[in-house]
Design a protein around this motif. Structure first.
Motif, PDB file in Angstrom:
ATOM      1  N   ASN A  15       0.850  -1.148   0.021  1.00  7.79           N
ATOM      2  CA  ASN A  15      -0.046   0.227   0.150  1.00  7.79           C
ATOM      3  C   ASN A  15       0.876   1.128   0.062  1.00  7.79           C
ATOM      4  O   ASN A  15       2.137   1.218   0.171  1.00  7.79           O
ATOM      5  CB  ASN A  15      -1.114   0.039   1.117  1.00  7.79           C
ATOM      6  CG  ASN A  15      -0.069   0.037   2.654  1.00  7.79           C
ATOM      7  OD1 ASN A  15       0.786   0.662   2.733  1.00  7.79           O
ATOM      8  ND2 ASN A  15      -0.686  -0.743   3.385  1.00  7.79           N
ATOM      9  N   GLY A  72      -6.416 -13.055   4.177  1.00  9.44           N
ATOM     10  CA  GLY A  72      -6.167 -11.853   4.870  1.00  9.44           C
ATOM     11  C   GLY A  72      -4.763 -11.325   5.405  1.00  9.44           C
ATOM     12  O   GLY A  72      -3.993 -12.037   5.326  1.00  9.44           O
ATOM     13  N   VAL A  86      -4.401  -1.676  10.168  1.00  3.38           N
ATOM     14  CA  VAL A  86      -5.023  -1.888   8.634  1.00  3.38           C
ATOM     15  C   VAL A  86      -5.276  -3.433   8.612  1.00  3.38           C
ATOM     16  O   VAL A  86      -4.306  -4.253   8.587  1.00  3.38           O
ATOM     17  CB  VAL A  86      -4.482  -1.337   7.623  1.00  3.38           C
ATOM     18  CG1 VAL A  86      -5.058  -1.516   6.282  1.00  3.38           C
ATOM     19  CG2 VAL A  86      -4.152   0.360   7.885  1.00  3.38           C
ATOM     20  N   TRP A  88      -7.245  -6.277   6.406  1.00  2.00           N
ATOM     21  CA  TRP A  88      -7.780  -6.811   4.873  1.00  2.00           C
ATOM     22  C   TRP A  88      -8.085  -8.182   5.032  1.00  2.00           C
ATOM     23  O   TRP A  88      -7.364  -9.024   5.297  1.00  2.00           O
ATOM     24  CB  TRP A  88      -6.615  -6.317   3.944  1.00  2.00           C
ATOM     25  CG  TRP A  88      -7.223  -6.617   2.602  1.00  2.00           C
ATOM     26  CD1 TRP A  88      -7.945  -5.725   1.681  1.00  2.00           C
ATOM     27  CD2 TRP A  88      -6.691  -7.784   1.738  1.00  2.00           C
ATOM     28  NE1 TRP A  88      -8.090  -6.718   0.651  1.00  2.00           N
ATOM     29  CE2 TRP A  88      -7.375  -7.938   0.613  1.00  2.00           C
ATOM     30  CE3 TRP A  88      -5.992  -9.027   2.175  1.00  2.00           C
ATOM     31  CZ2 TRP A  88      -7.290  -8.854  -0.390  1.00  2.00           C
ATOM     32  CZ3 TRP A  88      -5.829  -9.925   1.038  1.00  2.00           C
ATOM     33  CH2 TRP A  88      -6.455  -9.911   0.028  1.00  2.00           C
ATOM     34  N   SER A  89      -9.388  -8.344   4.334  1.00  2.00           N
ATOM     35  CA  SER A  89      -9.638  -9.697   4.172  1.00  2.00           C
ATOM     36  C   SER A  89     -10.421  -9.828   2.704  1.00  2.00           C
ATOM     37  O   SER A  89     -10.815  -8.861   2.201  1.00  2.00           O
ATOM     38  CB  SER A  89     -10.574 -10.252   5.245  1.00  2.00           C
ATOM     39  OG  SER A  89     -11.840  -9.613   4.997  1.00  2.00           O
ATOM     40  N   GLN A  90     -10.181 -11.205   2.288  1.00  2.00           N
ATOM     41  CA  GLN A  90     -10.923 -11.348   0.830  1.00  2.00           C
ATOM     42  C   GLN A  90     -11.588 -12.711   0.901  1.00  2.00           C
ATOM     43  O   GLN A  90     -11.180 -13.542   1.477  1.00  2.00           O
ATOM     44  CB  GLN A  90      -9.806 -11.166  -0.257  1.00  2.00           C
ATOM     45  CG  GLN A  90     -10.588 -11.467  -1.847  1.00  2.00           C
ATOM     46  CD  GLN A  90      -9.627 -11.081  -2.667  1.00  2.00           C
ATOM     47  OE1 GLN A  90      -8.406 -11.646  -2.593  1.00  2.00           O
ATOM     48  NE2 GLN A  90      -9.898 -10.510  -3.731  1.00  2.00           N
ATOM     49  N   GLU A 117     -15.600  -1.854   2.075  1.00  2.00           N
ATOM     50  CA  GLU A 117     -16.177  -2.999   1.472  1.00  2.00           C
ATOM     51  C   GLU A 117     -16.149  -2.787  -0.029  1.00  2.00           C
ATOM     52  O   GLU A 117     -16.971  -2.079  -0.524  1.00  2.00           O
ATOM     53  CB  GLU A 117     -17.455  -3.328   1.816  1.00  2.00           C
ATOM     54  CG  GLU A 117     -17.940  -4.827   1.485  1.00  2.00           C
ATOM     55  CD  GLU A 117     -19.097  -5.348   1.690  1.00  2.00           C
ATOM     56  OE1 GLU A 117     -19.566  -6.517   1.732  1.00  2.00           O
ATOM     57  OE2 GLU A 117     -19.874  -4.494   2.277  1.00  2.00           O
ATOM     58  N   SER A 123     -13.580  -8.074  -0.995  1.00  2.00           N
ATOM     59  CA  SER A 123     -12.738  -7.704   0.100  1.00  2.00           C
ATOM     60  C   SER A 123     -13.065  -6.833   0.884  1.00  2.00           C
ATOM     61  O   SER A 123     -14.001  -6.003   0.944  1.00  2.00           O
ATOM     62  CB  SER A 123     -11.491  -7.232  -0.812  1.00  2.00           C
ATOM     63  OG  SER A 123     -11.791  -5.970  -1.638  1.00  2.00           O
ATOM     64  N   THR A 125     -12.131  -3.951   4.271  1.00  2.00           N
ATOM     65  CA  THR A 125     -10.649  -3.299   4.886  1.00  2.00           C
ATOM     66  C   THR A 125     -11.339  -2.582   6.300  1.00  2.00           C
ATOM     67  O   THR A 125     -12.301  -1.933   6.126  1.00  2.00           O
ATOM     68  CB  THR A 125     -10.005  -2.233   3.912  1.00  2.00           C
ATOM     69  OG1 THR A 125      -9.532  -2.995   3.129  1.00  2.00           O
ATOM     70  CG2 THR A 125      -8.852  -1.567   4.760  1.00  2.00           C
ATOM     71  N   THR A 127      -9.761  -0.164   9.199  1.00  2.00           N
ATOM     72  CA  THR A 127      -8.831   0.760   9.451  1.00  2.00           C
ATOM     73  C   THR A 127      -9.134   1.447  10.820  1.00  2.00           C
ATOM     74  O   THR A 127      -9.946   1.933  11.152  1.00  2.00           O
ATOM     75  CB  THR A 127      -8.642   2.161   8.635  1.00  2.00           C
ATOM     76  OG1 THR A 127      -8.331   1.281   7.380  1.00  2.00           O
ATOM     77  CG2 THR A 127      -7.161   2.736   9.107  1.00  2.00           C
TER      78      THR A 127
END
Length: 328
Positions: A15, A72, A86, A88-90, A117, A123, A125, A127
């Motif tokens: 990122n 993730g 942060v 993140w997942s998918q 989303e 995915s 996220t 934060t």
């Protein structure tokens, strides 16, 4: 870094954040990877003011990724005055709700929590910003879906903005996945809303919820010496300034569907004032006047006790308890 410890795998971020500020990057494969994350936090984060809260936030996020997502990661960045986490997942395992489910520990320990989303990639996220200084407000929450559902439409959100507290409690009509989809819209709205004009915030949310199921709502801004709020529908709220609980009546209606012109409540606050808000998943027999422990216990214990002893299993339930600063 490609070193593996257990299942969790350290990795290089892609990122746009400053890599020099990063103290943790971890691919998540299992809820147990929270132990790996905790190890690295304790190794690299020496500020005791924030360490325990950071561990709690990261452990809950890692647990959700490991339980509900196909893949993730989690990263932690040290910024001036706060940590930024942060996650993140998918993908989802067995149609579960994903990374954003629950996260009450995250909301309790972070000053700002935002959700993003992307349905096209499945995915999600989260934060979260965790300040080094301890929070000004003491907050307790209890949220639980209908007994036959994995997710629900009750929402309990709060965020400290300096010494001000922004809160939102919503009860989306219905239960299950369809109510949860509307609840996610409300979460996204709250993450982006920074307006000091509470009426403008209310109107934006009302427009967002048009053509949806709508919701009952408590939306408020709390300062040290006063509170402003909107109450719509079957959400109940009480305020105690040291002289007993005052019931705050709500306007009839459903935000986004059918409602009367909103009424802005303005209430003065004294040191240690306490606010209790609950959705209709809490039985009508509950009233804080009858239970001295609503004042004697911490907000966290009060919220849990209300939720555990007065909630209806056949409905979503949400309880928020806020105690203001002890001095002005």
């Amino acid at each position: 870094m490609n070193q593996k410890r257990g299942k969790g795998q350290l990795f290089e971020s892609r990122n746009d954040r400053d890599v020099s500020e990063r103290i943790l990057s971890l691919k998540v494969f299992s809820p147990l990877d929270g132990l790996i994350a905790e190890h690295y936090l304790r190794k690299h984060l020496k500020d005791s003011r924030v360490l325990s809260r950071a561990v709690a936030v990261v452990r809950e996020l890692v647990t959700n990724i490991g339980k509900y997502a196909e893949q993730g990661s989690i990263e932690v960045f040290q910024k001036p005055g706060f940590l930024e986490v942060v996650a993140w997942s998918q993908g989802r395992k067995e149609a579960q709700a994903g990374l954003g489910l629950g996260l009450e520990i995250v909301r309790k320990n972070a000053r700002e929590v935002t959700f993003e989303e992307r349905k096209e990639t499945q995915s999600f996220t989260v934060t979260a910003r965790i300040p080094f200084s301890p929070p000004v407000w003491s907050i307790g929450t209890f949220v639980r879906p209908h007994v036959r559902e994995d997710v629900g439409g009750d929402v309990c959100l709060w965020r400290e903005e300096g010494e001000r507290l922004r809160v939102l409690v919503a009860d989306v009509l219905g239960h299950g996945e369809r109510a949860f989809e509307v609840a996610q819209k409300i979460r996204s709205f709250f993450g982006e809303d920074t307006s000091e004009d509470l009426l403008a915030s209310y109107e934006r949310l009302r427009e967002l919820l048009q053509m949806t199921r709508g919701c009952a709502l408590f939306l408020g801004l709390l300062e040290r010496k006063y509170m402003r709020c909107f109450l719509v529908g079957n959400v109940r709220a009480w305020l105690n300034r040291g002289d007993g609980f005052k019931f705050l009546p709500a306007r009839p209606g459903v935000v986004g569907r059918l409602e009367l012109p909103p009424k802005l409540w303005e209430e003065s606050l004294l040191p240690g004032s306490r606010l209790i808000v609950c959705t209709d998943g809490v039985e009508r027999r509950f009233h804080p006047h009858f239970f001295p422990w609503t004042i004697g216990l911490s907000p966290e214990r009060v919220a849990r006790k209300i939720g555990e002893h007065f909630s209806r299993r056949e409905d979503d339930v949400c309880v928020l308890v806020v105690e203001g600063p002890g001095d002005v």
